[in-house]
Scaffold this motif. Structure first.
Motif, short mmCIF file in Angstrom:
data_model
loop_
_atom_site.label_atom_id
_atom_site.label_comp_id
_atom_site.label_asym_id
_atom_site.label_seq_id
_atom_site.Cartn_x
_atom_site.Cartn_y
_atom_site.Cartn_z
N ASP A 27 0.82 -1.20 0.00
CA ASP A 27 0.00 0.00 0.00
C ASP A 27 0.87 1.26 0.00
O ASP A 27 2.03 1.25 0.41
CB ASP A 27 -0.90 0.04 1.24
CG ASP A 27 -1.93 -1.09 1.27
OD1 ASP A 27 -2.19 -1.67 0.19
OD2 ASP A 27 -2.45 -1.39 2.36
N SER A 28 0.25 2.36 -0.45
CA SER A 28 0.86 3.69 -0.38
C SER A 28 2.22 3.75 -1.05
O SER A 28 3.14 4.45 -0.59
CB SER A 28 0.97 4.17 1.08
OG SER A 28 -0.30 4.25 1.68
N VAL A 29 2.37 3.02 -2.15
CA VAL A 29 3.58 3.16 -2.95
C VAL A 29 3.46 4.47 -3.73
O VAL A 29 2.52 4.67 -4.49
CB VAL A 29 3.76 1.97 -3.91
CG1 VAL A 29 4.87 2.24 -4.91
CG2 VAL A 29 4.05 0.71 -3.11
N THR A 30 4.39 5.37 -3.49
CA THR A 30 4.30 6.72 -4.05
C THR A 30 5.10 6.83 -5.34
O THR A 30 5.89 5.94 -5.69
CB THR A 30 4.82 7.75 -3.04
OG1 THR A 30 6.25 7.62 -2.94
CG2 THR A 30 4.20 7.54 -1.66
N THR A 31 4.92 7.96 -6.00
CA THR A 31 5.74 8.22 -7.18
C THR A 31 7.20 8.39 -6.79
O THR A 31 8.09 8.25 -7.63
CB THR A 31 5.23 9.46 -7.93
OG1 THR A 31 5.11 10.55 -7.00
CG2 THR A 31 3.89 9.20 -8.57
N ASP A 32 7.47 8.70 -5.51
CA ASP A 32 8.85 8.74 -5.04
C ASP A 32 9.48 7.35 -5.09
O ASP A 32 10.68 7.21 -5.34
CB ASP A 32 8.91 9.24 -3.60
CG ASP A 32 8.78 10.76 -3.51
OD1 ASP A 32 8.53 11.38 -4.54
OD2 ASP A 32 8.90 11.29 -2.40
N HIS A 33 8.67 6.32 -4.81
CA HIS A 33 9.18 4.95 -4.89
C HIS A 33 9.40 4.52 -6.34
O HIS A 33 10.28 3.71 -6.63
CB HIS A 33 8.19 3.97 -4.24
CG HIS A 33 8.08 4.10 -2.76
ND1 HIS A 33 7.01 4.70 -2.14
CD2 HIS A 33 8.92 3.70 -1.77
CE1 HIS A 33 7.20 4.66 -0.82
NE2 HIS A 33 8.33 4.06 -0.57
N ILE A 34 8.58 5.05 -7.25
CA ILE A 34 8.61 4.60 -8.64
C ILE A 34 9.58 5.43 -9.47
O ILE A 34 10.45 4.90 -10.16
CB ILE A 34 7.20 4.69 -9.27
CG1 ILE A 34 6.17 3.96 -8.41
CG2 ILE A 34 7.22 4.15 -10.70
CD1 ILE A 34 4.73 4.26 -8.78
N SER A 35 9.41 6.75 -9.41
CA SER A 35 10.18 7.66 -10.25
C SER A 35 11.54 7.94 -9.63
O SER A 35 11.66 8.11 -8.42
CB SER A 35 9.41 8.98 -10.40
OG SER A 35 10.16 9.91 -11.16
N GLY B 280 -0.92 -2.51 -4.03
CA GLY B 280 -2.02 -2.39 -3.09
C GLY B 280 -2.81 -1.11 -3.28
O GLY B 280 -3.06 -0.68 -4.40
N LYS B 281 -3.16 -0.47 -2.17
CA LYS B 281 -3.99 0.73 -2.20
C LYS B 281 -3.14 1.97 -2.46
O LYS B 281 -1.96 2.02 -2.14
CB LYS B 281 -4.73 0.89 -0.87
CG LYS B 281 -5.62 -0.27 -0.49
CD LYS B 281 -6.29 -0.02 0.87
CE LYS B 281 -7.13 -1.21 1.31
NZ LYS B 281 -6.30 -2.37 1.66
N GLU B 282 -3.78 2.99 -3.03
CA GLU B 282 -3.19 4.31 -3.26
C GLU B 282 -1.88 4.21 -4.06
O GLU B 282 -0.89 4.87 -3.75
CB GLU B 282 -2.93 5.03 -1.93
CG GLU B 282 -4.19 5.35 -1.15
CD GLU B 282 -3.91 6.06 0.17
OE1 GLU B 282 -2.77 5.94 0.67
OE2 GLU B 282 -4.81 6.72 0.68
N TYR B 283 -1.90 3.40 -5.08
CA TYR B 283 -0.70 3.25 -5.91
C TYR B 283 -0.45 4.55 -6.67
O TYR B 283 -1.34 5.08 -7.33
CB TYR B 283 -0.87 2.10 -6.89
CG TYR B 283 0.35 1.86 -7.76
CD1 TYR B 283 1.52 1.36 -7.22
CD2 TYR B 283 0.33 2.16 -9.12
CE1 TYR B 283 2.64 1.14 -8.00
CE2 TYR B 283 1.44 1.95 -9.92
CZ TYR B 283 2.60 1.44 -9.35
OH TYR B 283 3.71 1.24 -10.14
#
Length: 983
Positions: free
Chosen positions: A747-755, A846-849
């Protein structure tokens, strides 16, 4: 403005005389003749309604669209798509550089398709502020600003030259040079018009009402609300000024610049009623953290939030902007305040012309949009209320902006959270008798209490002051910030003082608060009182002040507060986004070593809006948001567990204990200082030369020509690959089968985690790429500064040091397993191997991807990794649309289902659709929202898990984007005349 024949179905075209000028406008009151009660419509929807009236063309915007919005049902679930045409686009350089790279690449592609490259040109004003590239290398010295500015220019010369080319190559594109301020504060104080106008010659052929072709003589200037989209999620800050706007991905912004409407569903609107008045000791930051917590609990993702009630009259516009800024943190599309007398006061304060202020008041009154105390309350989809008097001093952390903690409970909360903050090497830490800084050399505290006191004075060892450093094209000195240890600088071994909870970064940073003179003055007054009492900051705290505009230092100087901030080592380090976006720079070498050696959970405190894992610094695991005066207070304390009520900050010159209450400024003190130290001339003077830049910018050489001359060896700017080999017509949407999962995320994987964001690791794929291309580690710069190079960015996608991929349990960072071999490797290296095999890739989440900043690279990176679809429990609004915009299919688990409930491991082979062509057929039906597809997940043992997922392509226009492989490909084909202009 409309570009086709305008039917004016509601006879709303009218005129407005303001002073000696007469304007054309589309009157909202014309709709009242159709039985519409405009007073029941929220302010924000009336702005959208005017937008539809003005752009009615019978095709993109129809009379039925206008009538639907005018008769808005507050309880209806969003289902009707409308086309929103913003007046302008705002960008910062991290997101702006790749946007301009894409436009430059589109010019090349247009040429290859046999079209005119100059058709690729912003049709709406595009304003870019270079504010994201400055890094806090030097701090706590008088030379901090000069050295950081020089290093910024040295590192980013190629990017800046590219942006200067864009200024000359593209019409309607302007750039504010580096060192002038943060884009949102510059927008609030200078760029925002509140009412936009166009000149008569711009309207020829624009308004042919009811078949009548207008002449130049018949046309007047048009007046309409200033609206925008921005390539930064905190574009919403200008909502505090009553200007409608929100953050979008860079790819959506590029499309808007090229004349594409922003397709959106008519939203629900949540009314937030404010009453009362903030009590003594609380700030606008405490208020916004409270609002964020309340709205996150309510759930406002994808909705507008509109503030109303008697309490808004008690909030100066700076406080409103602080609340509006954090709309992404509370999850709303925007958080808007109405235009009222306070709006006019602020426009006057910030140096806008009297003619513009007169127009704003006249226009909004004519349209029934000017808010007064007796204004009728609108009807909302839901309401929530807050008595301002109940707000208490607060912080938010250690990982999310919505996790508000009362200041009195911050220490206890940290101790409770500590076990979950420990990293893989957390077991290195041994509880030991700590000593506490008590002045020169340091002395042991008998109790070992980490929060007992801070000494009266720390020795200050300044590096020699250097003159302003000028960079020339011919001679670029190899500047390096010293990054000296605190042992060298202060004679102090941090190993004696640091423990879990020690504050190693204290930053007054970000647009959230530096635009608010009340909290900034409070910080300065607190610093003054602290210094007068003899307090100082411990040497292990990296302090910084990064104002959002140069006006801040003007009023600090006039108020006489800058010397006190300097004495506490809060020197100005730059005018831009620094710590809040991960440009906090390296910690002193021995502080960094102590954190690593002992597995410490170090802490940052900042006056920003983001504190996600790994964002502020890769070495800091706990991050807390707070007001600027609290940043100063915690810097003095040196530890997050300090109890301000019971524990002194130190001792005064007479040896008496000094508590926070002894130096906290009153609201009356703050207001008096603001009123006596800020005037409109400051704003006029600073913004009169905002476009000029310093000598480095003025002397910067750049290429010319309608297409850009790409440098084959560049590690900063590379031609975007999205149009390579693109055919004139798109291929039919194909089935997806044989897909492997690259990452299983929670859950709560942010664009900070992705980008990719922050610093570039030496031993990671991006670092290895730069080394192979002759870049020294000292010259790596940040991911943000290299967003114009897709080769760097794709290697940094999903490489966040705090990413936890369940396919690689027990690890942190961009690690996965290559399947079916079960070989651990980096996510990038695995994607390369899968690409060789022709294997499509997927993400399970999860949630709030995708929550967090509106980063286009959070979608571009996955596209270049070969990801074809994502299945998540829920999405953040901007990221979902960005995935579609890059040709990635967003799917959503049905309610109650998840990776865990379906017993998925991520080791399965996936296929989409229970029949050949199912996905194509669904999209050909022209509206996919709400429809489901069948997903098959086959394990290596031959067992198949079958489940349904909702297709999150939410509008007909998004179908066209996906069918074309992305929004940019669609726009390019449309401008080349290869595809229809709309559904």
């Amino acid at each position: 403005m409309p570009t086709q024949s305008h039917p004016d179905s509601f006879k709303s075209l009218s005129t407005l005389a303001v002073g000696k000028t007469t304007y054309d406008l589309f009157r909202l009151k014309a709709l009242e003749g159709t039985g519409v009660d405009l007073s029941r419509l929220p302010f924000s929807l009336r702005i959208l309604l005017e937008n539809l009236l003005r752009h009615e063309d019978g095709r993109t915007v129809t009379a039925e669209d206008i009538q639907f919005l005018a008769c808005w049902d507050p309880n209806a679930e969003p289902s009707r798509e409308i086309a929103y045409m913003p007046a302008r686009v705002l960008m910062q350089d991290f997101t702006g550089v790749p946007a301009v790279v894409d436009l430059a690449a589109m010019r090349d592609a247009m040429k290859a398709l046999g079209g005119d490259p100059e058709k690729i040109n912003p049709l709406q004003p595009a304003e870019l502020v270079i504010d994201h590239s400055v890094q806090v290398d030097e701090f706590g010295t008088q030379r901090a600003y000069d050295l950081n500015a020089a290093l910024e220019f040295q590192r980013n010369r190629e990017r800046y030259a590219f942006l200067k080319w864009g200024q000359t190559a593209f019409n309607n594109f302007s750039a504010v040079p580096p060192g002038m301020g943060i884009c949102h504060q510059v927008n609030l104080e200078y760029l925002a018009r509140v009412v936009f106008t166009t000149k008569p010659k711009q309207n020829l052929d624009a308004v042919a009402v009811a078949g009548h072709k207008a002449s130049v003589e018949e046309l007047r200037a048009f007046a309409y609300p200033d609206t925008l989209v921005g390539t930064d999620s905190h574009t919403t800050m200008v909502n505090g000024l009553g200007v409608m706007g929100w953050g979008v991905g860079g790819i959506e912004a590029e499309a808007a610049m090229l004349g594409q409407p922003v397709s959106m569903l008519v939203p629900q609107v949540v009314g937030f009623k404010l009453t009362g008045k903030l009590k003594e000791g609380t700030t606008a930051t405490d208020l916004v953290l409270t609002v964020t917590e309340m709205l996150r609990k309510l759930g406002v993702v994808g909705k507008f939030v509109e503030f109303y009630g008697s309490g808004i009259a008690e909030l100066p516009l700076a406080d409103r902007a602080t609340i509006a800024n954090m709309a992404p943190e509370y999850g709303a599309t925007c958080g808007i305040f109405p235009v009222d007398a306070e709006t006019l006061r602020y426009l006057r304060l910030t140096g806008r012309s009297e003619e513009q202020i007169e127009l704003v008041e006249a226009y909004y009154r004519e349209q029934g949009l000017f808010h007064t105390a007796d204004a009728k309350e609108a009807v909302y989809s839901a309401t929530i209320a807050l008595d301002l008097a109940t707000v208490e001093p607060s912080v938010a952390g250690p990982k999310r902006p919505q996790d508000r903690v009362a200041l009195s409970q911050a220490g206890a909360s940290f101790k409770e959270q500590l076990p979950g903050l420990l990293g893989p090497n957390g077991n290195k830490h041994v509880i030991r008798q700590m000593v506490r800084w008590e002045g020169e050399g340091g002395t042991a505290s008998e109790s070992g209490d980490l929060s007992s006191s801070v000494g009266a004075s720390a020795p200050v060892v300044e590096a020699p002051i250097v003159p302003v450093i000028t960079i020339s094209d011919e001679t670029i000195p190899q500047l390096e910030a010293p990054h000296v240890s605190i042992r060298t600088r202060f004679g102090v071994d941090p190993d004696q003082y640091l423990d879990h909870g020690s504050i190693v970064i204290a930053a007054i940073t970000s647009c959230t608060n530096t635009s608010n003179p009340y909290v900034m003055m409070a910080a300065g007054l607190l610093a003054k009182k602290a210094v007068e009492k003899g307090l100082s900051t411990p040497p292990w705290v990296k302090t910084s002040l990064a104002p959002g505009s140069r006006v801040v230092t003007d009023y600090y100087m006039k108020a006489g507060l800058m010397p006190y901030l300097d004495q506490l080592r809060f020197q100005v380090v730059g005018y831009g986004c620094t710590t809040c976006i991960g440009n906090s720079g390296p910690l002193p070498t021995d502080v960094s070593k102590s954190i690593e050696d002992h597995g410490l959970v170090a802490v940052s405190v900042l006056s920003g809006n983001r504190n996600f894992e790994g964002r502020i610094s890769p070495e800091v695991r706990a991050n807390y948001l707070m007001s600027p005066p609290l940043v100063v207070a915690y810097a003095l304390a040196g530890h997050i567990a300090h109890n301000f009520e019971t524990e002194a900050l130190g001792r005064d010159l007479d040896g008496k204990p000094v508590f926070l209450r002894d130096i906290w400024p009153t609201q009356a003190e703050v207001s008096a200082t603001v009123n006596s130290s800020i005037d409109s001339e400051m704003f006029r003077r600073q913004y009169s030369t905002v476009s000029d830049g310093d000598n480095n910018w003025k002397s910067l050489k750049f290429p010319d020509g309608e297409t850009y001359g790409w440098e084959p060896d560049s590690t900063y700017i590379r031609k975007a690959p999205y149009f390579d080999g693109m055919p004139a017509a798109p291929a039919p949407v194909g089935d997806i089968h044989g897909a492997r999962v690259l990452a299983v995320l929670g859950d709560s994987v942010t664009t900070d985690h992705i980008s990719p964001a922050g610093s570039i690791k030496l031993n990671g794929p991006a670092g290895k790429y730069l080394i192979e291309h002759g870049v020294k580690p000292s010259d790596f710069n940040s991911y943000g500064s290299r967003r114009g190079n897709h080769e760097v960015m794709v290697r940094g996608t999903f490489a966040n040091v705090r990413l936890r991929n369940k396919l690689a349990p027990g690890t942190e960072g961009g690690v996965t397993r290559l399947l079916p071999e079960d070989v651990p490797m980096s996510i990038y290296d695995a994607s390369v191997e899968y690409a060789k095999r022709g294997t499509p890739l997927a993400i399970l989440a999860g949630k709030e991807y995708g929550s967090g900043s509106s980063r286009d690279w959070a979608a571009k990176g996955p596209r270049l990794l070969g990801i074809k679809f994502v299945i998540a429990e829920s999405y953040e609004r901007i990221h979902r649309s960005n995935l579609v915009g890059m040709g990635i299919l967003p799917l959503q688990f049905l309610p109650g289902q998840s990776v865990e409930s379906l017993h998925l491991t991520g080791e399965e082979v996936f296929a989409i659709g229970d029949a050949p062509g199912q996905l194509k057929a669904m999209l050909d039906s022209k509206f996919a929202e709400g429809k489901v597809v069948t997903v098959f997940a086959e394990s290596d043992l031959g067992k198949t898990i079958e489940f349904s997922a909702t297709v999150r392509i939410d509008t007909p226009q998004e179908i066209l984007y996906y069918q074309n492989g992305g929004i940019l490909q669609y726009v390019l084909r449309q401008l080349a005349g290869k595809v229809p202009v709309s559904v």
